[in-house]
Design a protein around this motif. Structure first.
Motif, short mmCIF file in Angstrom:
data_model
loop_
_atom_site.label_atom_id
_atom_site.label_comp_id
_atom_site.label_asym_id
_atom_site.label_seq_id
_atom_site.Cartn_x
_atom_site.Cartn_y
_atom_site.Cartn_z
N PHE A 1 36.88 49.16 46.74
CA PHE A 1 37.66 48.88 45.54
C PHE A 1 37.87 47.38 45.36
O PHE A 1 37.87 46.61 46.32
N ARG A 2 38.10 46.98 44.12
CA ARG A 2 38.28 45.56 43.82
C ARG A 2 39.39 45.38 42.79
O ARG A 2 39.81 46.32 42.11
N TYR A 3 39.82 44.14 42.68
CA TYR A 3 40.73 43.75 41.61
C TYR A 3 39.93 43.49 40.34
O TYR A 3 38.70 43.35 40.37
N THR A 4 40.62 43.38 39.23
CA THR A 4 39.95 43.12 37.96
C THR A 4 39.45 41.68 37.90
O THR A 4 39.92 40.80 38.64
N ASP A 5 38.51 41.44 37.01
CA ASP A 5 37.99 40.08 36.84
C ASP A 5 39.09 39.12 36.41
O ASP A 5 39.08 37.94 36.78
N GLU A 6 40.04 39.61 35.61
CA GLU A 6 41.14 38.77 35.13
C GLU A 6 42.01 38.30 36.29
O GLU A 6 42.40 37.13 36.35
N VAL A 7 42.31 39.20 37.22
CA VAL A 7 43.09 38.84 38.39
C VAL A 7 42.31 37.85 39.26
O VAL A 7 42.85 36.85 39.74
N CYS A 8 41.02 38.11 39.46
CA CYS A 8 40.20 37.23 40.30
C CYS A 8 40.14 35.81 39.74
O CYS A 8 40.13 34.83 40.50
N ALA A 9 40.12 35.69 38.41
CA ALA A 9 40.09 34.37 37.79
C ALA A 9 41.37 33.60 38.10
O ALA A 9 41.33 32.38 38.34
N VAL A 10 42.51 34.29 38.12
CA VAL A 10 43.78 33.64 38.44
C VAL A 10 43.82 33.26 39.91
O VAL A 10 44.32 32.18 40.27
N VAL A 11 43.29 34.11 40.79
CA VAL A 11 43.25 33.79 42.22
C VAL A 11 42.48 32.49 42.45
O VAL A 11 42.91 31.61 43.20
N LYS A 12 41.34 32.36 41.79
CA LYS A 12 40.51 31.15 41.98
C LYS A 12 41.25 29.91 41.48
O LYS A 12 41.17 28.83 42.09
N LYS A 13 41.98 30.06 40.41
CA LYS A 13 42.78 28.95 39.90
C LYS A 13 43.89 28.60 40.88
O LYS A 13 44.17 27.42 41.14
#
Length: 459
Positions: A128-140
């Motif tokens: 399972f994974r997080y959404t792309d939107e969440v991943c973008a915030v993590v990288k920021k």
């Protein structure tokens, strides 16, 4: 001595760092590994060399194809791995073989209950994974987030862990405090206090949680304002029935405090709780669970010095769908000494180990607590707890599972084992309830958690 795969130099000087300015950010070159060699939340994507920890696939975000799921219905989670059998079972007879991947608390459970204690180990899944939107915030967050106010606040963005590549214990603690999880939860929880003779005393509470950090409209916004609102209403035991506590928690404990108001049905009055949290007893647990041990640790980190021990491989509860089925009966689950191993599912995973030692001049029942935080989620899944003398006192764990409602991991039933008395607390039971947790329905607002709301909920 716990084996450690990696050790961070900053962990050795975390006390000096926290005494000064904000912690350093991760260089952009390091953050570029997110989504490549590392998952979007900083976990090692590859399998371990033995293949006993699988490669991260992240093939599903939400319910897998073919799995019936009704959004925010409160139905018990579907066990997508129901057909699997344990690869092997760790017992007192073979525990030494696996000892380097067990915590001191886990090994103490085998020593205390050699005839019955077992850890069934299953094939690992990282599906399972997080959404792309969440991943973008993590990288920021990776390149912008900092711990501030001597460890009591965070500069970063809401809705995702702030430190996917942590360099200190306090950063891992803040990942556990501000992970991606449900923003809206309603549940009636049962609690079972199991005494050393096997007898069980039950408690029950109604609980509403509004997590402002994870509200969809807050994703990516600066970390500020309230962290979360909570309402707890006692239902059992009878002496706690009708009592209501509403609380609000800040995102920065250096600037604000957790506030709470309690309604007493006997006096029909609401009063502000002078200091809420820490080692105050949790409603419905007979004083056996502290407020700050829900989810193994919550609230202000101010009373402990947090040291990053490192990352290690460890057997932890994972993909714990089996234990949360509506067919599970409390009488079958809550056995003398410990929960029935037949309902447990352990996998070998990588965890961050963080040690919190009580600061001089501060008070708490727990002199030291060691948290084990799953690298795939940023959330604590197990804890060893020590008393003021430094003696191992408790071992606690959470049966986590990926919730299709929230497209993230959810904390399910947890167990808190008292290694001295032989009793334990089973917390967040909902197997025999008509409904499990109702997640992300979006029907909670801040005005439901005021002092006046506490009075209205108790009448």
């Amino acid at each position: 001595m716990m084996s450690v795969m990696t050790k961070t130099p900053l962990a050795l000087t975390v006390g000096l760092i926290l005494a000064g300015s904000a912690l350093a950010k991760v260089p952009a070159s390091e953050a570029e590994q997110l989504g490549k060699d590392l998952t979007c939340v900083g976990a090692v994507k590859a399998a371990n060399k033995e293949g006993t920890i699988p490669e991260f696939t992240g093939k599903w975000a939400g319910a897998p194809a073919g799995v019936a799921h009704a959004q925010s219905s409160g139905k018990h989670p579907v066990d997508i791995y129901a057909d699997e059998k344990p690869l092997y079972v760790i017992t007192a007879e073979n525990v030494e073989k696996y000892g380097d991947k067990l915590s001191p608390g886990q090994k103490a459970m085998f020593q205390k209950y050699p005839k019955t204690m077992q850890l069934p180990v299953y094939k690992g899944h990282r599906d399972f994974r997080y959404t792309d939107e969440v991943c973008a915030v993590v990288k920021k967050n990776a390149v912008e987030s900092e711990v501030t106010d001597n460890g009591l606040g965070v500069k970063g963005h809401l809705g995702a862990i702030n430190f996917p590549i942590p360099k200190s214990g306090i950063e891992v603690i803040w990942n556990n405090l501000l992970p991606t999880r449900a923003y809206n939860e309603k549940i009636i929880r049962d609690m079972g206090r199991v005494l050393s003779d096997g007898s069980v005393t039950y408690g029950r509470m109604e609980n509403w949680n509004l997590d402002m950090v994870n509200r969809p409209d807050n994703l990516g916004k600066p970390v500020e304002g309230p962290m979360a609102y909570s309402m707890t209403k006692g239902m059992l035991p009878e002496r706690e029935k009708g009592g209501v506590t509403n609380s609000v928690e800040p995102t920065n404990f250096g600037k604000d405090k957790r506030l709470a108001w309690s309604y007493d049905p006997g006096t029909r009055r609401v009063r502000q709780v002078p200091e809420y949290g820490f080692d105050q007893p949790m409603t419905g647990t007979g004083g056996k669970l502290t407020i700050d041990s829900d989810r193994l640790f919550n609230g202000s980190p101010e009373r402990y010095n947090w040291k990053l021990i490192g990352k290690k491989e460890m057997y932890i509860p994972a993909n714990a769908y089996k234990i949360h089925q509506a067919t599970v009966k409390y009488a079958d689950l809550l056995k003398q000494n410990h929960a029935n191993p037949d309902y447990m599912r352990y996998e070998l995973r990588r965890v961050w180990a963080v040690e919190g030692t009580l600061k001089d001049g501060y008070r708490h029942l727990y002199g030291k607590r060691v948290l084990f935080v799953d690298e795939d989620t940023g959330q604590a899944v197990a804890s060893d707890i020590y008393d003021a003398r430094g003696q191992l006192w408790q071992h606690a764990l959470i049966n986590t599972y990926y919730s299709f409602d929230i497209k993230a991991w959810h904390a399910g039933t947890s167990f808190y084992y008292d290694l001295n008395s032989g009793s334990y607390m089973a917390y967040n039971l909902f197997q025999e309830r008509p409904l499990g947790p109702i997640l992300n329905k979006g029907d909670l607002t801040p005005n439901m958690f005021t002092p006046e709301a506490a009075r209205n909920a108790g009448t």
